[in-house]
Write an enzyme that holds these catalytic residues in place. Sequence first.
Site, short mmCIF file in Angstrom:
data_model
loop_
_atom_site.label_atom_id
_atom_site.label_comp_id
_atom_site.label_asym_id
_atom_site.label_seq_id
_atom_site.Cartn_x
_atom_site.Cartn_y
_atom_site.Cartn_z
N LYS A 127 -32.06 -57.46 -19.06
CA LYS A 127 -32.46 -56.90 -20.37
C LYS A 127 -31.12 -55.82 -20.41
O LYS A 127 -30.66 -56.07 -19.17
CB LYS A 127 -33.51 -56.59 -19.19
CG LYS A 127 -34.35 -57.27 -19.24
CD LYS A 127 -35.35 -56.88 -18.44
CE LYS A 127 -36.98 -57.39 -18.45
NZ LYS A 127 -37.78 -56.97 -17.31
N GLY B 119 -26.90 -61.36 -8.89
CA GLY B 119 -27.83 -62.44 -7.56
C GLY B 119 -27.74 -63.39 -8.72
O GLY B 119 -27.83 -65.54 -8.16
N GLY C 184 -28.91 -55.74 -6.65
CA GLY C 184 -29.78 -54.59 -7.14
C GLY C 184 -27.96 -53.69 -6.53
O GLY C 184 -27.66 -52.89 -7.07
P1 ADP Z 1 -28.20 -61.33 -12.60
O1 ADP Z 1 -29.46 -61.46 -11.63
O2 ADP Z 1 -27.33 -61.88 -12.15
O3 ADP Z 1 -27.62 -59.42 -12.72
P2 ADP Z 1 -30.18 -60.97 -15.07
O4 ADP Z 1 -31.34 -60.67 -12.80
O5 ADP Z 1 -30.52 -59.56 -15.38
O6 ADP Z 1 -28.84 -61.68 -14.12
O7 ADP Z 1 -31.08 -61.83 -15.83
C1 ADP Z 1 -31.24 -63.63 -15.49
C2 ADP Z 1 -31.73 -63.80 -16.27
O8 ADP Z 1 -31.91 -64.11 -17.66
C3 ADP Z 1 -32.10 -65.71 -16.01
O9 ADP Z 1 -33.09 -66.18 -15.20
C4 ADP Z 1 -31.77 -66.14 -17.07
O10 ADP Z 1 -33.05 -67.12 -17.95
C5 ADP Z 1 -31.62 -65.28 -18.28
N1 ADP Z 1 -31.57 -65.40 -19.59
C6 ADP Z 1 -30.52 -65.67 -19.55
N2 ADP Z 1 -29.41 -65.92 -21.34
C7 ADP Z 1 -31.18 -65.83 -21.73
C8 ADP Z 1 -31.72 -66.27 -22.78
N3 ADP Z 1 -30.79 -66.21 -24.34
N4 ADP Z 1 -32.95 -65.44 -22.83
C9 ADP Z 1 -33.56 -65.45 -22.55
N5 ADP Z 1 -33.08 -65.13 -20.68
C10 ADP Z 1 -32.01 -64.86 -21.10
MG MG Z 2 -31.61 -61.03 -10.65
#
Ligand code: ADP
Ligand code: MG
Length: 394
Positions: free
Chosen positions: A198, A351, A374
Amino acid sequence: MINKKSIEDIDPRGKNILMRVDFNVPLEGNRVRDDSRIRAALPTIETLIKEGARLVLVSHLGRPKGKSVDSLKMDPVAKRLSELIEMHVPKIDSVVGSEVEEKVQAMKDGELLMLENVRFAPEEEKNDPAFARQLAQPFDYYVNDAFGTAHRAHASTVGVAAYIPAVAGMLMKKEIEELSRCLDEPQRPLTTILGGAKVSDKINVIRRFFELADNLLVGGGMANTFLVAAGFDLGSSFYEKEQVETAAALIEQAKESRCRLLLPNDLVAVEELKPGSPHHTFKPEEVTGSWKAVDIGPETTTRFKSVIKESAMVVWNGPLGVFEIPPFDRGTGEVASGIAESKAYSVVGGGDLVAAIEMLKLSEQINFISTGGGATLEFWEGKELPGITALLDR
Ligand code: ADP
Ligand code: MG
């Protein structure tokens, strides 16, 4: 380097020390499935023990919401820690009160003890002062090594520091040093890679690095929102409608900015998101109807890798595709390999991305992997983290 006191500034010998750790590990029944967080705290634990501290560890585990929950007791964690440091770590069933006081009084120099899950106490997350005082009562010092919880103002991360001298552990210190490095003294060109789901979760991080970095590479679900803002349809892809305007403004801003904004110019898409489902590589304009973009495509991967190759520093948060479902971990894996092959100093946080990199067995190739989710994002946003603020100034 950091403006907070650390364990190097105290003499731990013979002292009763309460150390907050982030042992919020994934469990599988009675077993610790991933002990990374325990291992991350070992340098501080081993140093304090060697120097003769009477060391008492406290952590949260899961979300018991102020009640005792059998499946979230710290026993499996104490057992795993005992194995890792080859020393028995006794664990007691309380966090404050007479049992703790008696046990602490009976400790000898260089001994360890683990308290129960601090979130079994309803006062913990409320940062209740009376509870924090009780928690501090048997101790001479407080050491915070739980960077991953530093963005929460709870009794065991903030409240306790009002009653006894509070200093950073080695992990906390290293996190602060490594995460500030890219903010305070970036090596250039500085490339930031942002992915994950997001825009809304990370808008302040996007803005911060947009000002700071030389290149901003965007992938993952977040890139879909940017691509919709750039005028593509993107079919049934995940994106955030309410963030399209924000993304459009950033794209506009990028035209006059020093920072180069790179969006995917090809995408891997599926009609149904499940393991082994048929997938195709498309140009952004070709993703329509029932198709969903789930990873960056090979051309994008090559472009991202060539930018990385020219970079002196790379900061990365968020996976570039739905890495949980292979082969949609490919973009994330290729870019991680690109970092491994480059000379750039690399810092990774978040994460899910950290999980992806571990799954791909590429952790060794990254210079620093943050233990915070976070907390790391808030640090990079420039927010004050209460768990750090509460520590003594140097
Ligand atoms: P982080 O924890 O590394 O900060 P986020 O929590 O923001 O990352 O996002 C991780 C999620 O984003 C994963 O579950 C992954 O499946 C999803 N994601 C990545 N690319 C896409 C995409 N193109 N469409 C939908 N979900 C996605
Ligand atoms: Mg995450």
